[in-house]
Design a protein around this motif. Structure first.
Motif, PDB file in Angstrom:
ATOM      1  N   GLN A 144       0.829  -1.207   0.000  1.00  0.00           N
ATOM      2  CA  GLN A 144       0.000   0.000   0.000  1.00  0.00           C
ATOM      3  C   GLN A 144       0.862   1.255   0.000  1.00  0.00           C
ATOM      4  O   GLN A 144       0.531   2.249  -0.656  1.00  0.00           O
ATOM      5  CB  GLN A 144      -0.934  -0.001   1.213  1.00  0.00           C
ATOM      6  N   THR A 145       1.966   1.201   0.725  1.00  0.00           N
ATOM      7  CA  THR A 145       2.887   2.345   0.748  1.00  0.00           C
ATOM      8  C   THR A 145       3.423   2.626  -0.652  1.00  0.00           C
ATOM      9  O   THR A 145       3.502   3.782  -1.082  1.00  0.00           O
ATOM     10  CB  THR A 145       4.049   2.076   1.714  1.00  0.00           C
ATOM     11  N   LEU A 146       3.775   1.567  -1.379  1.00  0.00           N
ATOM     12  CA  LEU A 146       4.282   1.747  -2.738  1.00  0.00           C
ATOM     13  C   LEU A 146       3.211   2.326  -3.652  1.00  0.00           C
ATOM     14  O   LEU A 146       3.490   3.192  -4.491  1.00  0.00           O
ATOM     15  CB  LEU A 146       4.789   0.416  -3.292  1.00  0.00           C
ATOM     16  N   LYS A 147       1.980   1.874  -3.498  1.00  0.00           N
ATOM     17  CA  LYS A 147       0.888   2.414  -4.311  1.00  0.00           C
ATOM     18  C   LYS A 147       0.689   3.897  -4.026  1.00  0.00           C
ATOM     19  O   LYS A 147       0.469   4.703  -4.942  1.00  0.00           O
ATOM     20  CB  LYS A 147      -0.400   1.633  -4.028  1.00  0.00           C
ATOM     21  N   ASN A 148       0.782   4.268  -2.739  1.00  0.00           N
ATOM     22  CA  ASN A 148       0.627   5.679  -2.363  1.00  0.00           C
ATOM     23  C   ASN A 148       1.748   6.528  -2.955  1.00  0.00           C
ATOM     24  O   ASN A 148       1.520   7.653  -3.423  1.00  0.00           O
ATOM     25  CB  ASN A 148       0.624   5.823  -0.842  1.00  0.00           C
ATOM     26  N   LEU A 149       2.966   6.001  -2.945  1.00  0.00           N
ATOM     27  CA  LEU A 149       4.099   6.751  -3.482  1.00  0.00           C
ATOM     28  C   LEU A 149       4.022   6.864  -5.006  1.00  0.00           C
ATOM     29  O   LEU A 149       4.441   7.868  -5.578  1.00  0.00           O
ATOM     30  CB  LEU A 149       5.410   6.096  -3.057  1.00  0.00           C
ATOM     31  N   ARG A 150       3.480   5.840  -5.666  1.00  0.00           N
ATOM     32  CA  ARG A 150       3.282   5.938  -7.114  1.00  0.00           C
ATOM     33  C   ARG A 150       2.312   7.067  -7.437  1.00  0.00           C
ATOM     34  O   ARG A 150       2.470   7.773  -8.448  1.00  0.00           O
ATOM     35  CB  ARG A 150       2.770   4.612  -7.666  1.00  0.00           C
ATOM     36  N   GLU A 151       1.310   7.238  -6.586  1.00  0.00           N
ATOM     37  CA  GLU A 151       0.347   8.330  -6.782  1.00  0.00           C
ATOM     38  C   GLU A 151       0.999   9.697  -6.614  1.00  0.00           C
ATOM     39  O   GLU A 151       0.462  10.714  -7.072  1.00  0.00           O
ATOM     40  CB  GLU A 151      -0.827   8.167  -5.809  1.00  0.00           C
TER      41      GLU A 151
END
Length: 245
Positions: free
Chosen positions: A161-168
């Protein structure tokens, strides 16, 4: 683990939590569930601190005979930051974020060495999982040769989830993996999260699936892998080169 990583006893652990000090984990002897322990567990839950129930003999061994009252806290050598603080630091410098994520790294010496290189190349912060990962202990602090004071480290519960947030946030997610393309031909410009995997297993499958790009370090010798901190240094310096030269 050394005594400087430990807070021992119920009152000491309670005050440590109330003071807001960064705690890596709380160990509680199995069967201990009376009033004061319940209050500590409730406080730990509110603070999202990991609690592990272990045999009393394990606590005896860790404490070296010191009276522990069935509970100890493993504390961080320095206060943890947050992912938001890491991003804010990059913004304050008008630089695209350069973040390292350690995917279940286990060796504190590797962690300390990675922090030392991270400071040298201008990394804005390092992210580690709360579970199944090395934490900020005294060995990491000593191995980092002071870098622990300058590189922000954040703990997260959910890496994917952290990676998804950072991609955003428009960051490119790049994993170090032997199945990837040659690091020296890869585009590592712009905001980036560089992932360094576990010493033996590498990057987990779920983490790999959340990468935009996988890169490998080309090698010509008989041994087909590098120490995690050495590999991390090579990867970090390639990002550094593309950003600055």
């Amino acid at each position: 683990m050394t005594n400087e990583d430990l807070v021992i006893g119920r009152n000491a652990v309670t005050e440590t939590l109330k003071a807001g000090r960064s705690v890596n984990k709380i160990l509680v002897a199995k069967g201990n569930n009376d009033g004061s322990i319940k209050k500590i567990l409730a406080l730990a839950k509110d603070l999202k601190i990991i609690v592990e129930f272990v045999e009393r003999q394990k606590l005896d061994k860790i404490c070296g005979g010191e009276r522990h009252q069935g509970i100890i806290a493993q504390v961080a050598a320095i206060q943890y930051s947050s992912v938001e603080e890491i991003l804010a630091l990059a913004a304050s410098k008008n630089e695209p974020p350069f973040i390292i994520l350690l995917d279940e790294l286990e060796d504190p010496h590797n962690f300390g060495a990675i922090l030392r290189t991270a400071d040298a190349v201008g990394v804005h912060g390092v992210i580690i999982p709360k579970r199944r990962s090395v934490s900020l202990n005294s060995t990491v602090a000593k191995t980092s040769a002071g870098a622990i004071e300058y590189v922000k480290v954040a703990q997260v519960t959910n890496v994917a989830q952290t990676l998804k947030n950072l991609r955003e946030e428009n960051l490119k997610i790049v994993g170090g993996d032997m199945s990837g393309e040659n690091i020296f031909g890869a585009d590592l410009s712009g905001g980036i999260v560089l992932i360094i995997g576990n010493e033996g297993k590498g990057i987990r499958r779920l983490t790999r699936e959340n990468c935009d790009l996988l890169v490998k370090i080309p090698m010509r010798g008989k041994i087909n892998s590098l120490n995690a901190s050495v590999a991390g240094a090579v990867l970090m310096y390639e990002v550094f080169k593309q950003r600055n030269f």
